[in-house]
Design a protein around this motif. Sequence first.
Motif, PDB file in Angstrom:
ATOM      1  N   GLU A 356       0.815  -1.216   0.000  1.00  0.00           N
ATOM      2  CA  GLU A 356       0.000   0.000   0.000  1.00  0.00           C
ATOM      3  C   GLU A 356       0.844   1.260   0.000  1.00  0.00           C
ATOM      4  O   GLU A 356       0.435   2.293  -0.553  1.00  0.00           O
ATOM      5  CB  GLU A 356      -0.935  -0.003   1.214  1.00  0.00           C
ATOM      6  CG  GLU A 356      -2.121  -0.935   1.068  1.00  0.00           C
ATOM      7  CD  GLU A 356      -3.174  -0.675   2.119  1.00  0.00           C
ATOM      8  OE1 GLU A 356      -4.374  -0.634   1.760  1.00  0.00           O
ATOM      9  OE2 GLU A 356      -2.812  -0.518   3.305  1.00  0.00           O
ATOM     10  N   SER A 357       2.037   1.188   0.604  1.00  0.00           N
ATOM     11  CA  SER A 357       2.899   2.374   0.632  1.00  0.00           C
ATOM     12  C   SER A 357       3.371   2.766  -0.763  1.00  0.00           C
ATOM     13  O   SER A 357       3.832   3.892  -0.978  1.00  0.00           O
ATOM     14  CB  SER A 357       4.112   2.126   1.528  1.00  0.00           C
ATOM     15  OG  SER A 357       5.057   1.275   0.906  1.00  0.00           O
ATOM     16  N   THR A 359       1.352   2.700  -3.420  1.00  0.00           N
ATOM     17  CA  THR A 359       0.202   3.093  -4.245  1.00  0.00           C
ATOM     18  C   THR A 359      -0.053   4.586  -4.242  1.00  0.00           C
ATOM     19  O   THR A 359      -0.905   5.062  -4.972  1.00  0.00           O
ATOM     20  CB  THR A 359      -1.077   2.385  -3.771  1.00  0.00           C
ATOM     21  OG1 THR A 359      -1.380   2.797  -2.425  1.00  0.00           O
ATOM     22  CG2 THR A 359      -0.912   0.875  -3.819  1.00  0.00           C
ATOM     23  N   GLY A 360       0.676   5.333  -3.416  1.00  0.00           N
ATOM     24  CA  GLY A 360       0.453   6.769  -3.328  1.00  0.00           C
ATOM     25  C   GLY A 360       0.995   7.513  -4.531  1.00  0.00           C
ATOM     26  O   GLY A 360       1.804   6.999  -5.314  1.00  0.00           O
ATOM     27  N   ASP A 362       3.181   9.927  -4.703  1.00  0.00           N
ATOM     28  CA  ASP A 362       4.625  10.160  -4.673  1.00  0.00           C
ATOM     29  C   ASP A 362       5.378   8.985  -5.248  1.00  0.00           C
ATOM     30  O   ASP A 362       6.303   9.134  -6.038  1.00  0.00           O
ATOM     31  CB  ASP A 362       5.096  10.430  -3.238  1.00  0.00           C
ATOM     32  CG  ASP A 362       4.603  11.773  -2.722  1.00  0.00           C
ATOM     33  OD1 ASP A 362       4.216  12.609  -3.561  1.00  0.00           O
ATOM     34  OD2 ASP A 362       4.591  11.960  -1.496  1.00  0.00           O
ATOM     35  N   GLU A 363       4.981   7.770  -4.809  1.00  0.00           N
ATOM     36  CA  GLU A 363       5.666   6.578  -5.305  1.00  0.00           C
ATOM     37  C   GLU A 363       5.385   6.376  -6.777  1.00  0.00           C
ATOM     38  O   GLU A 363       6.257   6.007  -7.547  1.00  0.00           O
ATOM     39  CB  GLU A 363       5.228   5.345  -4.511  1.00  0.00           C
ATOM     40  CG  GLU A 363       5.793   5.290  -3.101  1.00  0.00           C
ATOM     41  CD  GLU A 363       7.300   5.167  -3.090  1.00  0.00           C
ATOM     42  OE1 GLU A 363       7.880   4.782  -4.120  1.00  0.00           O
ATOM     43  OE2 GLU A 363       7.904   5.472  -2.060  1.00  0.00           O
ATOM     44  N   THR A 392       3.328   7.610   7.035  1.00  0.00           N
ATOM     45  CA  THR A 392       2.285   8.210   6.197  1.00  0.00           C
ATOM     46  C   THR A 392       2.868   8.990   5.051  1.00  0.00           C
ATOM     47  O   THR A 392       2.141   9.613   4.282  1.00  0.00           O
ATOM     48  CB  THR A 392       1.411   9.157   7.051  1.00  0.00           C
ATOM     49  OG1 THR A 392       2.236  10.149   7.633  1.00  0.00           O
ATOM     50  CG2 THR A 392       0.676   8.382   8.125  1.00  0.00           C
TER      51      THR A 392
END
Length: 393
Positions: A356-357, A359-360, A362-363, A392
Motif C-alpha cells: 500500500e505504501s 500506491t500513493g 509520490d511513489e 504516512t
Amino acid sequence: MLAAGGTGGHVFPAEVLAEELRRRGYALTCVTDRRGTAWYSSRRRRALENLSVHAVVSGGLAGRSLFGTVAGGARLTWGIGESWILLKSLHPEVVVGFGSYASVPVIIASLLAGYPTMVHEQNAVLGRANRLLAPWVSRVAVSFAPPLYNAGTTVLHTGTPVRPEMQAIRNVPYVPPNDANVVRVLVIGGSQGAHIFSDVIPAALSRLPVALRTRLRVSQQVRVEDRAAVVAAYDGLGIDVEVESFFDDVQTRLVETHLVIARAGASTVAELTVAGRPAILVPYPHAINDHQTANARAMAETGGAWLVPQVAFTPEALATKLQTLFALPAILAEAAMCARRIALPDAAQRLADMVESLTGPDEGSRKPSQSFRAGWMGIRQRESQEYDPHSTT
C-alpha cells in the motif's frame, strides 16, 4: 499484480498476501508461468478461485550450454514482451514479485514501463531471480533478519505470510510429552515428500526401545511411489502410524505433535515458527544456493530446531537423537518456545502495508524505470533512507 512461480514455496505467500489485499478492497491479478497455471487450476488451490491468472513465457539465463543460454534469453525476451502487453492492458498500481524465473519478465517489464515494483524473498538467502531484481525495485521484503541478505539495497523484514489455518493455531500452547502419554511425531517432506525420509525414519524408529515405540503416534508424508514400501517397513514395529502422500489437515496435526521432522523450505520454517513447534530439519542438499540450509540454520541458531545435514541423517543418528529428546521433554518445550519467539504471525499485514505504501502519488511518480535504464548504462541510483511501512509519507 502478483508474479509468482508454480511451486508451493512461491505461491503460498502470494496467495496469503492476495487474501489480505482483497480484504482491503484491491482487485488482483496473478502472473505466472505455464507450470503455475496448472497449480492454480488444481483442486487444492481453490482458496482464490476467482483470482485472474495469466501465464507468460519465462526462462533462466544460466543454461548448461551456449544453446541453453541463448534459448533462455529468447524466452525471457518473449516473456518481457508478453508482460508489457499485459501491463498496458491492466494498468496495475503495484507489481509484486515472489521470486522464481516466472517473476523476472514481469518485474523487468514493470520497471521499463514505470510501475512501482517490489519483491519478496521467502528464503534466508536471495534466490537468483530476486538477486537480479533487488537493486532496481522500489522495495525488497525479506523473511529472515536483514543481516542475512546482501540485496544491494535497504530491505524490510516482513516475514513469510502463512496460511490462515496456520495463523489460527498460533495461540495453542505446546504441551511436551511425559512418561505416561503418547509421543506424536509429524514427518513432512515438502510439497512432494522426501525419499530419504522413507528410508531413514522407519529404520530409525525400529531401533528405539519397545516401550517407547508403543507410545509413538507417527504421521508420515511420503511420495506416492514410496507408500507401499514405507507401510511394509513399519509393519511389526508396534507403532501407530499413518502414511499418506498428502495431509490436508497439517494444522490439526501440528497442534497435537511433539516433534516435527521436515525439510527446511521457507513455508515450512515459517509455519513451524508461527505454530511454535520444535523440529528436526534436514535441508534438501541440492537446493539452489543451498537456501534450505540457510533457512534451517536461522531457526536452529535461535534454539527452535536441530539442523541435521542429509549426509548425517542416518537411522543410527536419528534413533539416538530421538531417544535423547523424548527422555528430556523440557528440551522440546524450550525449543517450542524459541521457535514461537522468532515468528512474525502478522507477515501478511506487514507485506500488505508495504504494498500500500507504493500506491500513493509520490511513489507512482518516481518512475523506477528511469533508475533501471540508467543502471544498465552504469549509473546506479539507489535510495539510502530507511523504510517504515507504517509511515504516512
